[in-house]
Scaffold this motif. Sequence first.
Motif, mmCIF file in Angstrom:
data_model
loop_
_atom_site.group_PDB
_atom_site.id
_atom_site.type_symbol
_atom_site.label_atom_id
_atom_site.label_comp_id
_atom_site.label_asym_id
_atom_site.label_seq_id
_atom_site.Cartn_x
_atom_site.Cartn_y
_atom_site.Cartn_z
ATOM 1 N N SER A 1 -28.113 -44.124 96.162
ATOM 2 C CA SER A 1 -29.115 -43.057 96.086
ATOM 3 C C SER A 1 -30.121 -43.149 97.233
ATOM 4 C CB SER A 1 -29.844 -43.104 94.742
ATOM 5 O OG SER A 1 -30.485 -44.358 94.585
ATOM 6 N N ASP A 2 -29.961 -44.120 98.091
ATOM 7 C CA ASP A 2 -30.823 -44.277 99.268
ATOM 8 C C ASP A 2 -29.949 -44.405 100.509
ATOM 9 O OD1 ASP A 2 -33.360 -44.337 97.912
ATOM 10 O OD2 ASP A 2 -32.806 -46.328 97.186
ATOM 11 N N TYR A 3 -30.512 -43.993 101.643
ATOM 12 C CA TYR A 3 -29.813 -44.059 102.924
ATOM 13 C C TYR A 3 -29.145 -45.420 103.093
ATOM 14 C CZ TYR A 3 -29.477 -44.817 107.972
ATOM 15 O OH TYR A 3 -29.045 -45.149 109.230
ATOM 16 N N ASN A 4 -27.818 -45.399 103.375
ATOM 17 C CA ASN A 4 -27.063 -46.643 103.380
ATOM 18 C C ASN A 4 -25.950 -46.629 104.425
ATOM 19 O OD1 ASN A 4 -25.893 -49.069 102.761
ATOM 20 N ND2 ASN A 4 -25.078 -48.423 100.778
ATOM 21 N N PRO A 5 -26.250 -46.975 105.693
ATOM 22 C CA PRO A 5 -25.197 -47.007 106.709
ATOM 23 C C PRO A 5 -24.210 -48.159 106.512
ATOM 24 C CG PRO A 5 -27.258 -47.785 107.636
ATOM 25 C CD PRO A 5 -27.571 -47.276 106.250
ATOM 26 N N GLU A 6 -24.573 -49.147 105.696
ATOM 27 C CA GLU A 6 -23.687 -50.290 105.473
ATOM 28 C C GLU A 6 -22.403 -49.903 104.730
ATOM 29 O OE1 GLU A 6 -27.090 -50.536 104.718
ATOM 30 O OE2 GLU A 6 -27.466 -51.504 106.644
ATOM 31 N N VAL A 7 -22.384 -48.744 104.090
ATOM 32 C CA VAL A 7 -21.201 -48.310 103.343
ATOM 33 C C VAL A 7 -20.071 -47.851 104.273
ATOM 34 C CG1 VAL A 7 -21.848 -45.885 103.020
ATOM 35 C CG2 VAL A 7 -20.507 -47.038 101.273
ATOM 36 N N LEU A 8 -20.383 -47.560 105.532
ATOM 37 C CA LEU A 8 -19.375 -47.057 106.470
ATOM 38 C C LEU A 8 -18.313 -48.113 106.777
ATOM 39 C CD1 LEU A 8 -21.733 -45.189 108.938
ATOM 40 C CD2 LEU A 8 -19.948 -44.135 107.515
ATOM 41 N N GLU A 9 -17.056 -47.674 106.794
ATOM 42 C CA GLU A 9 -15.933 -48.544 107.100
ATOM 43 C C GLU A 9 -15.074 -47.917 108.193
ATOM 44 O OE1 GLU A 9 -13.834 -49.163 103.388
ATOM 45 O OE2 GLU A 9 -15.275 -50.705 102.771
ATOM 46 N N THR A 10 -14.346 -48.754 108.905
ATOM 47 C CA THR A 10 -13.467 -48.279 109.974
ATOM 48 C C THR A 10 -12.040 -48.758 109.733
ATOM 49 O OG1 THR A 10 -13.823 -50.224 111.362
ATOM 50 C CG2 THR A 10 -15.308 -48.333 111.707
ATOM 51 N N PHE A 11 -11.137 -48.154 110.489
ATOM 52 C CA PHE A 11 -9.770 -48.644 110.568
ATOM 53 C C PHE A 11 -9.307 -48.467 112.006
ATOM 54 C CE2 PHE A 11 -9.476 -44.194 109.413
ATOM 55 C CZ PHE A 11 -8.415 -43.706 110.172
ATOM 56 N N GLU A 12 -8.233 -49.131 112.351
ATOM 57 C CA GLU A 12 -7.724 -49.139 113.717
ATOM 58 C C GLU A 12 -7.130 -47.783 114.095
ATOM 59 O OE1 GLU A 12 -3.933 -51.133 116.044
ATOM 60 O OE2 GLU A 12 -4.636 -52.023 114.175
ATOM 61 N N ASN A 13 -7.483 -47.300 115.278
ATOM 62 C CA ASN A 13 -6.879 -46.099 115.841
ATOM 63 C C ASN A 13 -5.512 -46.482 116.392
ATOM 64 O OD1 ASN A 13 -6.185 -43.761 117.190
ATOM 65 N ND2 ASN A 13 -7.792 -43.918 118.732
ATOM 66 N N LYS A 14 -4.471 -45.901 115.857
ATOM 67 C CA LYS A 14 -3.118 -46.222 116.307
ATOM 68 C C LYS A 14 -2.755 -45.551 117.634
ATOM 69 C CE LYS A 14 -1.272 -47.025 111.709
ATOM 70 N NZ LYS A 14 -0.267 -46.599 110.721
ATOM 71 N N HIS A 15 -3.634 -44.669 118.125
ATOM 72 C CA HIS A 15 -3.349 -43.931 119.354
ATOM 73 C C HIS A 15 -4.547 -43.974 120.314
ATOM 74 C CE1 HIS A 15 0.035 -42.388 117.055
ATOM 75 N NE2 HIS A 15 -0.822 -42.153 116.084
ATOM 76 N N PRO A 16 -5.057 -45.162 120.648
ATOM 77 C CA PRO A 16 -6.262 -45.231 121.486
ATOM 78 C C PRO A 16 -6.048 -44.708 122.908
ATOM 79 C CG PRO A 16 -5.320 -47.417 121.223
ATOM 80 C CD PRO A 16 -4.556 -46.500 120.304
ATOM 81 N N GLY A 17 -4.812 -44.623 123.358
ATOM 82 C CA GLY A 17 -4.533 -44.092 124.691
ATOM 83 C C GLY A 17 -4.530 -42.575 124.747
ATOM 84 N N ASN A 18 -4.506 -41.923 123.601
ATOM 85 C CA ASN A 18 -4.537 -40.464 123.536
ATOM 86 C C ASN A 18 -5.971 -39.993 123.327
ATOM 87 O OD1 ASN A 18 -1.774 -40.726 123.532
ATOM 88 N ND2 ASN A 18 -1.483 -39.881 121.483
ATOM 89 N N ASP A 19 -6.342 -38.940 123.995
ATOM 90 C CA ASP A 19 -7.637 -38.301 123.739
ATOM 91 C C ASP A 19 -7.402 -37.169 122.757
ATOM 92 O OD1 ASP A 19 -8.941 -39.984 125.483
ATOM 93 O OD2 ASP A 19 -8.846 -38.589 127.174
ATOM 94 N N TYR A 20 -8.058 -37.243 121.598
ATOM 95 C CA TYR A 20 -7.931 -36.199 120.593
ATOM 96 C C TYR A 20 -9.191 -36.169 119.743
ATOM 97 C CZ TYR A 20 -6.521 -40.050 117.454
ATOM 98 O OH TYR A 20 -6.469 -41.213 116.728
ATOM 99 N N PHE A 21 -9.492 -35.007 119.226
ATOM 100 C CA PHE A 21 -10.662 -34.836 118.377
ATOM 101 C C PHE A 21 -10.304 -35.061 116.918
ATOM 102 C CE2 PHE A 21 -12.786 -32.622 121.863
ATOM 103 C CZ PHE A 21 -14.108 -32.971 121.651
ATOM 104 N N VAL A 22 -11.230 -35.670 116.199
ATOM 105 C CA VAL A 22 -11.197 -35.755 114.749
ATOM 106 C C VAL A 22 -12.452 -35.020 114.279
ATOM 107 C CG1 VAL A 22 -11.277 -37.279 112.739
ATOM 108 C CG2 VAL A 22 -10.045 -37.994 114.812
ATOM 109 N N LYS A 23 -12.285 -34.083 113.355
ATOM 110 C CA LYS A 23 -13.418 -33.262 112.933
ATOM 111 C C LYS A 23 -13.603 -33.355 111.428
ATOM 112 C CE LYS A 23 -15.197 -28.560 113.445
ATOM 113 N NZ LYS A 23 -14.901 -27.235 113.983
#
Length: 161
Positions: free
Chosen positions: A20-42
Amino acid sequence: MREHEESITLLGNNNVKYSSDYNPEVLETFENKHPGNDYFVKFNCPEFTSLCPITGQPDFATITISYVPAEKMVESKSLKLYLFSFRNHGDFHEDCVNIIMKDLIKLMDPKYIEVWGKFTPRGGISIDPYCNYGKPGTKWEDVAFDRMTHHDMYPEKIDNR
């Protein structure tokens, strides 16, 4: 178990707590399988809410996040929970979009990112802050400058939101 699955704890978890309060610690990531490609995620979040820091009244917006990933990508459920955490957060519209962008830059180190808030009118005026970032020393720094200087040259039709 795949490598990226070890770092993702929220996806598929039925016992997730909504902060219920601002919490950037909840953000999680995963590996981009295509880092050599330029593409947008929206991402489009049409139900974003925050609070006016002066009156405490709710502000409603559609937040649009577009980014070009590098090595890491944001996991969507964690992003949803993060955006939800603004529900009781008091900040001006302009601050909210900049905070979101800076938190995602810190999290992912993307090649490029932009965040646009389309807030519903209060007092007869809507506010639509936009911010962006291109990784310094890359072509994306130039893209960010170009998109900023040409941003919103053709405003969308407004149908009373």
